[in-house]
Each structure stands twice: as structure tokens, then as C-alpha cells.
Design a protein around this motif. Structure first.
Motif, short mmCIF file in Angstrom:
data_model
loop_
_atom_site.label_atom_id
_atom_site.label_comp_id
_atom_site.label_asym_id
_atom_site.label_seq_id
_atom_site.Cartn_x
_atom_site.Cartn_y
_atom_site.Cartn_z
N SER A 20 0.84 -1.18 0.00
CA SER A 20 0.00 0.00 0.00
C SER A 20 0.88 1.24 0.00
O SER A 20 1.98 1.23 0.55
CB SER A 20 -0.89 -0.09 1.23
N ALA A 21 0.39 2.28 -0.63
CA ALA A 21 1.12 3.56 -0.67
C ALA A 21 0.09 4.68 -0.72
O ALA A 21 -1.05 4.48 -1.15
CB ALA A 21 2.02 3.60 -1.89
N PRO A 22 0.48 5.87 -0.29
CA PRO A 22 -0.44 7.01 -0.37
C PRO A 22 -0.83 7.27 -1.83
O PRO A 22 -0.01 7.14 -2.74
CB PRO A 22 0.36 8.17 0.21
N GLY A 29 7.94 5.60 -7.44
CA GLY A 29 8.38 4.30 -6.96
C GLY A 29 8.34 4.20 -5.45
O GLY A 29 8.63 5.16 -4.75
N VAL A 30 7.94 3.05 -4.96
CA VAL A 30 8.01 2.72 -3.54
C VAL A 30 8.70 1.37 -3.41
O VAL A 30 8.60 0.53 -4.29
CB VAL A 30 6.61 2.67 -2.87
N ARG A 31 9.41 1.18 -2.32
CA ARG A 31 10.14 -0.06 -2.12
C ARG A 31 9.25 -1.06 -1.39
O ARG A 31 8.67 -0.76 -0.36
CB ARG A 31 11.40 0.20 -1.31
N CYS A 32 9.16 -2.26 -1.94
CA CYS A 32 8.38 -3.32 -1.30
C CYS A 32 9.12 -3.78 -0.05
O CYS A 32 10.31 -4.08 -0.11
CB CYS A 32 8.22 -4.50 -2.27
N PRO A 33 8.45 -3.83 1.11
CA PRO A 33 9.13 -4.25 2.34
C PRO A 33 9.45 -5.74 2.37
O PRO A 33 10.18 -6.19 3.23
CB PRO A 33 8.13 -3.90 3.43
N CYS A 35 10.33 -7.83 -0.74
CA CYS A 35 11.39 -8.20 -1.68
C CYS A 35 12.39 -7.07 -1.89
O CYS A 35 13.41 -7.26 -2.53
CB CYS A 35 10.81 -8.63 -3.02
N HIS A 36 12.07 -5.87 -1.39
CA HIS A 36 12.93 -4.69 -1.46
C HIS A 36 13.14 -4.18 -2.89
O HIS A 36 14.06 -3.42 -3.14
CB HIS A 36 14.28 -4.93 -0.76
N GLN A 37 12.29 -4.59 -3.81
CA GLN A 37 12.33 -4.07 -5.17
C GLN A 37 11.43 -2.83 -5.24
O GLN A 37 10.46 -2.71 -4.50
CB GLN A 37 11.83 -5.12 -6.18
N VAL A 38 11.77 -1.92 -6.16
CA VAL A 38 10.96 -0.72 -6.32
C VAL A 38 9.78 -1.03 -7.22
O VAL A 38 9.94 -1.61 -8.29
CB VAL A 38 11.81 0.43 -6.90
N ALA A 39 8.58 -0.67 -6.76
CA ALA A 39 7.36 -0.84 -7.54
C ALA A 39 6.74 0.53 -7.77
O ALA A 39 6.79 1.39 -6.90
CB ALA A 39 6.38 -1.74 -6.78
N THR A 40 6.17 0.73 -8.94
CA THR A 40 5.53 2.01 -9.27
C THR A 40 4.10 2.00 -8.75
O THR A 40 3.34 1.07 -9.02
CB THR A 40 5.54 2.25 -10.78
N VAL A 41 3.73 3.05 -8.03
CA VAL A 41 2.39 3.17 -7.48
C VAL A 41 1.44 3.51 -8.63
O VAL A 41 1.65 4.52 -9.32
CB VAL A 41 2.31 4.26 -6.39
N PRO A 42 0.42 2.69 -8.85
CA PRO A 42 -0.52 2.98 -9.94
C PRO A 42 -1.46 4.11 -9.55
O PRO A 42 -1.71 4.35 -8.37
CB PRO A 42 -1.28 1.66 -10.10
N PRO A 43 -2.00 4.81 -10.56
CA PRO A 43 -3.00 5.84 -10.25
C PRO A 43 -4.24 5.20 -9.61
O PRO A 43 -4.62 4.09 -9.97
CB PRO A 43 -3.36 6.43 -11.61
N PRO A 44 -4.87 5.88 -8.66
CA PRO A 44 -6.00 5.28 -7.96
C PRO A 44 -7.25 5.13 -8.81
O PRO A 44 -8.10 4.32 -8.51
CB PRO A 44 -6.24 6.22 -6.79
N ASP A 45 -7.38 5.91 -9.87
CA ASP A 45 -8.62 5.91 -10.63
C ASP A 45 -8.54 5.13 -11.94
O ASP A 45 -9.45 5.17 -12.74
CB ASP A 45 -9.05 7.34 -10.92
N VAL A 46 -7.45 4.41 -12.18
CA VAL A 46 -7.32 3.65 -13.42
C VAL A 46 -7.63 2.18 -13.14
O VAL A 46 -6.87 1.51 -12.46
CB VAL A 46 -5.88 3.79 -14.01
N PRO A 47 -8.76 1.69 -13.66
CA PRO A 47 -9.06 0.28 -13.45
C PRO A 47 -8.19 -0.59 -14.37
O PRO A 47 -7.86 -0.19 -15.47
CB PRO A 47 -10.53 0.16 -13.83
N LEU A 119 8.82 -2.04 8.58
CA LEU A 119 8.69 -1.57 7.20
C LEU A 119 7.33 -1.97 6.61
O LEU A 119 6.78 -1.24 5.78
CB LEU A 119 9.83 -2.10 6.34
N ARG A 120 6.78 -3.10 7.04
CA ARG A 120 5.44 -3.48 6.61
C ARG A 120 4.40 -2.48 7.10
O ARG A 120 3.42 -2.20 6.42
CB ARG A 120 5.08 -4.87 7.11
N ARG A 121 4.61 -1.93 8.30
CA ARG A 121 3.69 -0.91 8.81
C ARG A 121 3.71 0.33 7.92
O ARG A 121 2.69 0.96 7.72
CB ARG A 121 4.06 -0.51 10.23
N ILE A 122 4.88 0.67 7.41
CA ILE A 122 4.98 1.82 6.51
C ILE A 122 4.27 1.50 5.20
O ILE A 122 3.50 2.31 4.67
CB ILE A 122 6.45 2.18 6.25
#
Length: 186
Positions: A20-22, A29-33, A35-47, A119-122
Motif C-alpha cells: 500500500s502507498a499514499p 516508486g516505492v520499495r516493497c518491504p 522483496c525490497h524491489q521498487v514498484a511504481t504506485v498505480p493511479p488510484p482511478d485507473v481500473p 517496514l510493513r507498517r509503513i
């Protein structure tokens, strides 16, 4: 992907874990707690046309989790061998000398697991920083937990490996002070 009421976007990282990310971090990009890989946060309104498939091995421990577990088990076995099996074979100065051989793997393993949990809490939006996640834990566990969680209260890193290495260094200094103040002749 789905929106949480607190303006959080939940989505699957490349390892398959739900993170989850804001919502205002969309496209960043946000780091997955996990696997520690960077994932791109998708737009909230794009199905999305198709659901994200979670890989079959996503529930298996990551390499870092396995490293922390191996260090913890190795340290506990080392301490058991030294103090339960071979204790009479060591002099006091030899016991002081071999203490880091079991102590640091235990510290590294414990702090690795704790930092992954913080880090999972974050990642789930329950805390904004490592120190805030640690403060929440101190509030739940009591003020004595601050002694153990001290490295997390001052560090800003979001890598469980760096945090556990720094915590091991912190405890190395405390161990050195302990032996030099209490046993200066050893």
C-alpha cells in the motif's frame, strides 16, 4: 489494486505481496518491504483490465528473511554450544572473545525480522516512517521497548539489511563498553 478510505492505493508488487502507498504517490516508486524491489504506485482511478496474478512462490520467505533466520538460528546454536556444551573448556577471557561469534548473528537476525515488520507498517500506511513505526511499537509494548528499538527511532533508512547492520554495530559498541567497564582485566 483498490483504494483504501485513508487515500491509500493497494497493489501487488512484483513479488506478489499486496502493498500500500499514499494515493498522492501515484506514478512514483516505492520499495516493497518484502522483496525490497521498487514498484511504481498505480493511479488510484485507473481500473485494470486483468487482475494481478500472485506468483505461486509468493508465500515463501525472501532471501533476506532466510538470511535473518539463518543468522538467528546459527547464533542461538553457537551460544548453546559455547555455554551448554563447551563452557568448562573456555577460560573467562576466551568466553569474552567468543561472545561476538554468537551475539552478533542473533542481533542481526532479530533486528532484521523487526525491521521487516516495521517496514510493513509503513507499506500498509499505518506509519509514515521507520521511527514512527517504532514509536507505535514502543507505545504498545511499553517504554522498555525503546531500549531495544533505539536504532529504529533514529534511523531513516527503509532497508531492513542496512538497519540490521547498523543495529548490530550499535550493540557492538554496547557490548564493548560492557566488557571494558565490567571486566577491564580480560
Amino acid at each position: 489494486m483498490r483504494m483504501n478510505p485513508g487515500r491509500q492505493v493497494e497493489f501487488h508488487a512484483s513479488c506478489g505481496h499486496l502493498i500500500s502507498a499514499p494515493a498522492d504517490r501515484a506514478g512514483q516508486g516505492v520499495r516493497c518491504p518484502y522483496c525490497h524491489q521498487v514498484a511504481t504506485v498505480p493511479p488510484p482511478d485507473v481500473p485494470y483490465a486483468s487482475p494481478v496474478v500472485v506468483p505461486a512462490g509468493a508465500a515463501e520467505p525472501t532471501a533476506l528473511t532466510a538470511l535473518y533466520l539463518a543468522a538467528l538460528i546459527g547464533g542461538i546454536i553457537g551460544a548453546g554450544l559455547i555455554y551448554l556444551v563447551m563452557f568448562d573448556e573456555f577460560s573467562e577471557s576466551e568466553l569474552v572473545t567468543v561472545t561476538p561469534l554468537w551475539f552478533f548473528p542473533v542481533v542481526f537476525g532479530v533486528y532484521g525480522f523487526v525491521s521487516q515488520r516495521l517496514l510493513r507498517r509503513i507499506a500498509t500506511g499505518r506509519a509514515a516512517s521507520l521511527s514512527e513505526a517504532a514509536r507505535l511499537t514502543v507505545d504498545l509494548a511499553g517504554h522498555w521497548a525503546a531500549l531495544v528499538l533505539f536504532p529504529f527511532l533514529v534511523l531513516k533508512w527503509r532497508s531492513s539489511l542496512l538497519v540490521s547492520l547498523a543495529a548490530a554495530g550499535f550493540w557492538a559498541v554496547l557490548l564493548w563498553l560492557f566488557f571494558n567497564l565490567l571486566f577491564p582485566t580480560l
